[in-house]
Design a protein around this motif. Structure first.
Motif, PDB file in Angstrom:
ATOM      1  N   LEU A   1      50.328  39.410  35.635  1.00 46.05           N
ATOM      2  CA  LEU A   1      49.316  38.471  36.112  1.00 46.05           C
ATOM      3  C   LEU A   1      48.767  38.909  37.471  1.00 46.05           C
ATOM      4  O   LEU A   1      47.553  38.877  37.706  1.00 46.05           O
ATOM      5  N   ALA A   2      49.671  39.321  38.367  1.00 48.98           N
ATOM      6  CA  ALA A   2      49.253  39.731  39.711  1.00 48.98           C
ATOM      7  C   ALA A   2      48.317  40.936  39.645  1.00 48.98           C
ATOM      8  O   ALA A   2      47.281  40.977  40.335  1.00 48.98           O
ATOM      9  N   GLN A   3      48.655  41.903  38.823  1.00 50.51           N
ATOM     10  CA  GLN A   3      47.826  43.106  38.714  1.00 50.51           C
ATOM     11  C   GLN A   3      46.448  42.783  38.141  1.00 50.51           C
ATOM     12  O   GLN A   3      45.428  43.307  38.599  1.00 50.51           O
ATOM     13  N   ASP A   4      46.386  41.893  37.159  1.00 55.23           N
ATOM     14  CA  ASP A   4      45.104  41.526  36.562  1.00 55.23           C
ATOM     15  C   ASP A   4      44.257  40.681  37.517  1.00 55.23           C
ATOM     16  O   ASP A   4      43.048  40.900  37.657  1.00 55.23           O
ATOM     17  N   PHE A   5      44.882  39.720  38.175  1.00 53.53           N
ATOM     18  CA  PHE A   5      44.148  38.869  39.108  1.00 53.53           C
ATOM     19  C   PHE A   5      43.616  39.684  40.290  1.00 53.53           C
ATOM     20  O   PHE A   5      42.549  39.387  40.828  1.00 53.53           O
ATOM     21  N   ALA A   6      44.373  40.711  40.697  1.00 49.95           N
ATOM     22  CA  ALA A   6      43.982  41.527  41.848  1.00 49.95           C
ATOM     23  C   ALA A   6      42.661  42.256  41.597  1.00 49.95           C
ATOM     24  O   ALA A   6      41.897  42.507  42.539  1.00 49.95           O
ATOM     25  N   LYS A   7      42.380  42.589  40.340  1.00 49.36           N
ATOM     26  CA  LYS A   7      41.158  43.334  40.012  1.00 49.36           C
ATOM     27  C   LYS A   7      39.904  42.547  40.369  1.00 49.36           C
ATOM     28  O   LYS A   7      38.886  43.124  40.758  1.00 49.36           O
ATOM     29  N   GLU A   8      39.960  41.228  40.231  1.00 48.00           N
ATOM     30  CA  GLU A   8      38.787  40.389  40.470  1.00 48.00           C
ATOM     31  C   GLU A   8      38.825  39.704  41.836  1.00 48.00           C
ATOM     32  O   GLU A   8      37.851  39.063  42.229  1.00 48.00           O
ATOM     33  N   PHE A   9      39.932  39.829  42.542  1.00 44.33           N
ATOM     34  CA  PHE A   9      40.114  39.089  43.797  1.00 44.33           C
ATOM     35  C   PHE A   9      39.372  39.796  44.928  1.00 44.33           C
ATOM     36  O   PHE A   9      39.578  40.984  45.169  1.00 44.33           O
ATOM     37  N   ASP A  10      38.488  39.062  45.642  1.00 41.78           N
ATOM     38  CA  ASP A  10      37.639  39.711  46.647  1.00 41.78           C
ATOM     39  C   ASP A  10      37.867  39.215  48.075  1.00 41.78           C
ATOM     40  O   ASP A  10      37.020  39.393  48.954  1.00 41.78           O
ATOM     41  N   ARG A  11      39.037  38.589  48.311  1.00 41.72           N
ATOM     42  CA  ARG A  11      39.357  38.164  49.686  1.00 41.72           C
ATOM     43  C   ARG A  11      40.530  38.988  50.214  1.00 41.72           C
ATOM     44  O   ARG A  11      41.163  39.743  49.483  1.00 41.72           O
TER      45      ARG A  11
ATOM     46  N   SER B   1      44.114  39.964  51.181  1.00 38.67           N
ATOM     47  CA  SER B   1      45.395  39.594  50.579  1.00 38.67           C
ATOM     48  C   SER B   1      46.381  40.738  50.756  1.00 38.67           C
ATOM     49  O   SER B   1      46.074  41.881  50.410  1.00 38.67           O
ATOM     50  N   VAL B   2      47.538  40.409  51.306  1.00 35.62           N
ATOM     51  CA  VAL B   2      48.597  41.415  51.442  1.00 35.62           C
ATOM     52  C   VAL B   2      49.017  41.904  50.061  1.00 35.62           C
ATOM     53  O   VAL B   2      49.208  43.100  49.832  1.00 35.62           O
ATOM     54  N   LEU B   3      49.138  40.962  49.112  1.00 42.27           N
ATOM     55  CA  LEU B   3      49.562  41.326  47.758  1.00 42.27           C
ATOM     56  C   LEU B   3      48.558  42.281  47.114  1.00 42.27           C
ATOM     57  O   LEU B   3      48.946  43.274  46.495  1.00 42.27           O
ATOM     58  N   LYS B   4      47.278  41.999  47.276  1.00 42.11           N
ATOM     59  CA  LYS B   4      46.251  42.885  46.713  1.00 42.11           C
ATOM     60  C   LYS B   4      46.364  44.282  47.326  1.00 42.11           C
ATOM     61  O   LYS B   4      46.244  45.302  46.632  1.00 42.11           O
TER      62      LYS B   4
END
Length: 320
Positions: free
Chosen positions: A196-206, A208-211
């Motif tokens: 989930l984290a890897q997929d969400f990171a693709k679209e996340f544009d703010r 984020s340490v996790l990204k």
């Protein structure tokens, strides 16, 4: 007259755990040995027998001091015949006559069940579900497993009851190792959270340490995701909230059908602690039948690594 004891065994892919227990479930002594899964696991049962007999001798005990041996095992377990097949992390590809071998090698009655079922019994007997006859146990690890105790008895159905990891929570979701699409295991296991984290990171544009960790190719685990969520990382919070949604939805469906006193959540992912309980409860209460919202409690497992050996001991009591 000496009170008779129980032996509990938790058979795992890397380690086999043992315990001597009092008849009331209190652990008297624990030990473990490596699980030798080489050569199609042919040494696993002989090593178990040898370890039990060595510890009996060391303590000055004999087979007559015990009511029985209980064991939780991975794979497909025939509880009547005491056999196991398809435990691939043990390299048990062919039918293993476990009961026959262990009873012959120890002269003690032997009982066996699936490892997740046995852990459910442990939590129901001496853990978070103590005092209740109706408990569902969910274990969140590399996969998602579970066990159902209803009216004080394990529910087996015709053989595969308790496959909680394969409740469908998203028909348009990820493919599961079982071949189906959208199983709970694909999003609520340790590997599912990372997916989930890897997929969400693709679209996340703010920011984020996790990204950043994901983009840099650094190792990200479920613990990483939950730790970052605790720190307020916006991507991690989004991922964890989705995890809560899927698990809360599954728990509501389970509770609507079974109406247990408690749904107990254990396994490695449950180390997230009370934040996990609060997050899951939000969605559980949203989707559960009104009466079930108040009658079924969401709880964290209490026994940790002891759930398997304690539950295995209770198998003996249940079958007497």
């Amino acid at each position: 007259m000496r009170m008779k004891k129980l032996i509990g065994i938790d058979l795992g892919g890397t380690t086999t755990k043992f315990a001597f227990l009092k008849e009331n479930g209190e652990v008297e002594e624990k030990w473990s040995i490596p699980t030798d899964s080489q050569q199609e696991g042919k040494n696993i049962v002989p090593n178990i027998i040898e370890s039990i007999n060595q510890n009996l001798s060391k303590k000055g005990l004999s087979s007559s001091d015990f009511l029985g041996i209980g064991m939780g095992s991975p794979g497909s377990v025939d509880i009547e015949k005491g056999t196991v097949i398809g435990a691939y992390n043990l390299n048990w590809k062919t039918l293993q006559p476990v009961k026959e071998q262990i009873e012959k090698g120890t002269n003690i009655p032997f009982y066996i069940d699936n490892d997740a079922n046995v852990a459910a019994l442990g939590e129901q007997w001496k853990g978070a579900g103590e005092g209740s006859s109706n408990v569902v146990f969910i274990t969140l690890g590399t996969g998602v497993g579970g066990g159902v105790v209803a009216e004080g008895n394990l529910v087996h159905g015709v053989g595969t009851a308790g496959e909680i990891g394969h409740i469908n929570v998203n028909p348009n979701g990820y493919q599961c190792t079982c071949g189906n699409i959208g199983c709970l295991e694909t999003v609520a296991s340790a590997t599912g959270v990372v997916r989930l984290a890897q997929d969400f990171a693709k679209e996340f544009d703010r920011n984020s340490v996790l990204k950043g960790l994901i983009n840099e190719g650094q190792e990200v685990t479920a613990k990483t995701v939950f730790d970052q969520a605790k720190q307020g990382d916006p991507l991690a919070e989004q991922v964890v909230n989705k995890f809560y949604f899927y698990l809360g939805l599954a728990c509501s469906n389970i509770a609507n059908v079974l109406s247990p006193d408690a749904i107990v959540i254990g396994g490695g992912v449950s180390a997230a602690g009370e934040m996990l309980v609060h997050g899951v409860k939000e969605y559980f209460e949203k989707y559960a039948f009104p009466q079930v919202r108040t009658s079924t409690k969401i709880k964290l497992a209490q026994l940790g690594n002891d759930a398997g050996v304690i539950g295995a001991g209770s198998l003996v009591k249940m079958n007497m």
